[in-house]
Design a protein around this motif. Structure first.
Motif, PDB file in Angstrom:
ATOM      1  N   GLY A   1       0.958  -1.372  -0.093  1.00 22.66           N
ATOM      2  CA  GLY A   1       0.067   0.107   0.113  1.00 22.66           C
ATOM      3  C   GLY A   1       0.950   1.533  -0.137  1.00 22.66           C
ATOM      4  N   ILE A   2       2.010   1.254   0.881  1.00 25.28           N
ATOM      5  CA  ILE A   2       2.887   2.388   0.889  1.00 25.28           C
ATOM      6  C   ILE A   2       3.614   2.608  -0.468  1.00 25.28           C
ATOM      7  CG2 ILE A   2       4.963   3.251   1.934  1.00 25.28           C
ATOM      8  CD1 ILE A   2       3.782   2.176   4.480  1.00 25.28           C
ATOM      9  N   ILE A   3       3.949   1.509  -1.257  1.00 24.03           N
ATOM     10  CA  ILE A   3       4.770   1.725  -2.492  1.00 24.03           C
ATOM     11  C   ILE A   3       3.775   2.255  -3.235  1.00 24.03           C
ATOM     12  CG2 ILE A   3       5.849   0.515  -4.131  1.00 24.03           C
ATOM     13  CD1 ILE A   3       6.732  -1.483  -2.058  1.00 24.03           C
ATOM     14  N   ILE A   4       2.527   1.795  -3.631  1.00 22.61           N
ATOM     15  CA  ILE A   4       1.543   2.054  -4.623  1.00 22.61           C
ATOM     16  C   ILE A   4       1.249   3.594  -4.080  1.00 22.61           C
ATOM     17  CG2 ILE A   4      -0.715   1.668  -5.485  1.00 22.61           C
ATOM     18  CD1 ILE A   4      -0.392  -1.233  -4.802  1.00 22.61           C
ATOM     19  N   LEU A   5       0.942   3.878  -2.855  1.00 24.76           N
ATOM     20  CA  LEU A   5       0.806   5.169  -2.757  1.00 24.76           C
ATOM     21  C   LEU A   5       1.889   6.078  -3.018  1.00 24.76           C
ATOM     22  CD1 LEU A   5      -1.114   7.451  -1.185  1.00 24.76           C
ATOM     23  CD2 LEU A   5       0.139   6.821   0.893  1.00 24.76           C
ATOM     24  N   LEU A   6       3.366   5.817  -3.011  1.00 25.72           N
ATOM     25  CA  LEU A   6       4.190   6.769  -3.484  1.00 25.72           C
ATOM     26  C   LEU A   6       4.465   6.728  -5.053  1.00 25.72           C
ATOM     27  CD1 LEU A   6       7.018   5.372  -1.109  1.00 25.72           C
ATOM     28  CD2 LEU A   6       5.937   7.788  -1.137  1.00 25.72           C
ATOM     29  N   VAL A   7       3.939   5.960  -5.812  1.00 32.44           N
ATOM     30  CA  VAL A   7       3.844   5.979  -7.027  1.00 32.44           C
ATOM     31  C   VAL A   7       2.771   6.705  -7.720  1.00 32.44           C
ATOM     32  CG1 VAL A   7       3.475   4.454  -9.362  1.00 32.44           C
ATOM     33  CG2 VAL A   7       4.865   3.527  -7.472  1.00 32.44           C
ATOM     34  N   VAL A   8       1.658   6.702  -6.827  1.00 34.38           N
ATOM     35  CA  VAL A   8       0.420   7.325  -7.304  1.00 34.38           C
ATOM     36  C   VAL A   8       0.785   8.819  -7.064  1.00 34.38           C
ATOM     37  CG1 VAL A   8      -1.931   8.200  -6.977  1.00 34.38           C
ATOM     38  CG2 VAL A   8      -1.324   5.726  -6.930  1.00 34.38           C
ATOM     39  N   VAL A   9       1.284   9.283  -5.785  1.00 36.07           N
ATOM     40  CA  VAL A   9       1.594  10.478  -5.487  1.00 36.07           C
ATOM     41  C   VAL A   9       2.595  11.279  -6.367  1.00 36.07           C
ATOM     42  CG1 VAL A   9       2.241  12.126  -3.513  1.00 36.07           C
ATOM     43  CG2 VAL A   9       0.680  10.188  -3.205  1.00 36.07           C
ATOM     44  N   LEU A  10       3.761  10.647  -6.675  1.00 32.21           N
ATOM     45  CA  LEU A  10       4.754  10.945  -7.660  1.00 32.21           C
ATOM     46  C   LEU A  10       4.329  11.172  -9.038  1.00 32.21           C
ATOM     47  CD1 LEU A  10       7.729   9.501  -5.893  1.00 32.21           C
ATOM     48  CD2 LEU A  10       6.972  11.555  -5.509  1.00 32.21           C
ATOM     49  N   LYS A  11       3.676  10.261  -9.475  1.00 38.37           N
ATOM     50  CA  LYS A  11       3.245  10.132 -11.139  1.00 38.37           C
ATOM     51  C   LYS A  11       2.293  10.897 -11.531  1.00 38.37           C
ATOM     52  CE  LYS A  11       3.230   7.041 -14.837  1.00 38.37           C
ATOM     53  NZ  LYS A  11       4.172   7.435 -15.769  1.00 38.37           N
ATOM     54  N   PHE A  12       1.000  10.786 -10.733  1.00 34.37           N
ATOM     55  CA  PHE A  12      -0.195  11.399 -11.238  1.00 34.37           C
ATOM     56  C   PHE A  12      -0.400  12.803 -10.555  1.00 34.37           C
ATOM     57  CE2 PHE A  12      -0.860   6.799 -11.797  1.00 34.37           C
ATOM     58  CZ  PHE A  12      -0.968   6.865 -13.004  1.00 34.37           C
ATOM     59  N   PRO A  13      -0.987  13.790 -11.501  1.00 30.54           N
ATOM     60  CA  PRO A  13      -1.103  15.012 -10.931  1.00 30.54           C
ATOM     61  C   PRO A  13      -2.369  14.895  -9.968  1.00 30.54           C
ATOM     62  CG  PRO A  13      -1.922  15.004 -13.032  1.00 30.54           C
ATOM     63  CD  PRO A  13      -1.243  13.716 -12.812  1.00 30.54           C
ATOM     64  N   PHE A  14      -2.601  16.050  -8.971  1.00 30.06           N
ATOM     65  CA  PHE A  14      -3.736  16.129  -8.264  1.00 30.06           C
ATOM     66  C   PHE A  14      -4.765  16.947  -8.999  1.00 30.06           C
ATOM     67  CE2 PHE A  14      -1.507  14.104  -5.121  1.00 30.06           C
ATOM     68  CZ  PHE A  14      -2.376  13.392  -4.612  1.00 30.06           C
TER      69      PHE A  14
END
Length: 83
Positions: A70-83
């Motif tokens: 969950g933490i790894i996927i969260l890091l990928v989402v936060v760093l890759k996709f814009p808010f």
């Protein structure tokens, strides 16, 4: 503290459902990227807190692996996709 992780996991799961339902009902709209990103963040939160609850309760590796993934996927989402 006993039910803290479980309650947060349930709240993140409900938030995920609340964010995904409008995306499933409407047609594809490129402006919905922020909603998709937030739904991914809430899904990661649900995985992290439910995994932490099961790790604290049973002390098995599945809960710990769930938290790490969950933490790894969260890091990928936060760093890759814009808010």
């Amino acid at each position: 503290m006993k039910y803290f992780f479980r309650i947060l996991g349930i709240l993140f799961s409900l938030a995920t459902i609340a964010l995904i339902l409008p995306l499933l009902i409407n047609d594809y709209n490129p402006a919905d990227q922020a909603m998709r990103t937030w739904s991914m963040v809430t899904m990661c939160g649900a995985v992290i807190f439910n995994g932490a609850h099961f790790y604290r309760r049973r002390k098995d590796k599945r809960g710990l692996i769930s938290v790490i993934v969950g933490i790894i996927i969260l890091l990928v989402v936060v760093l890759k996709f814009p808010f």
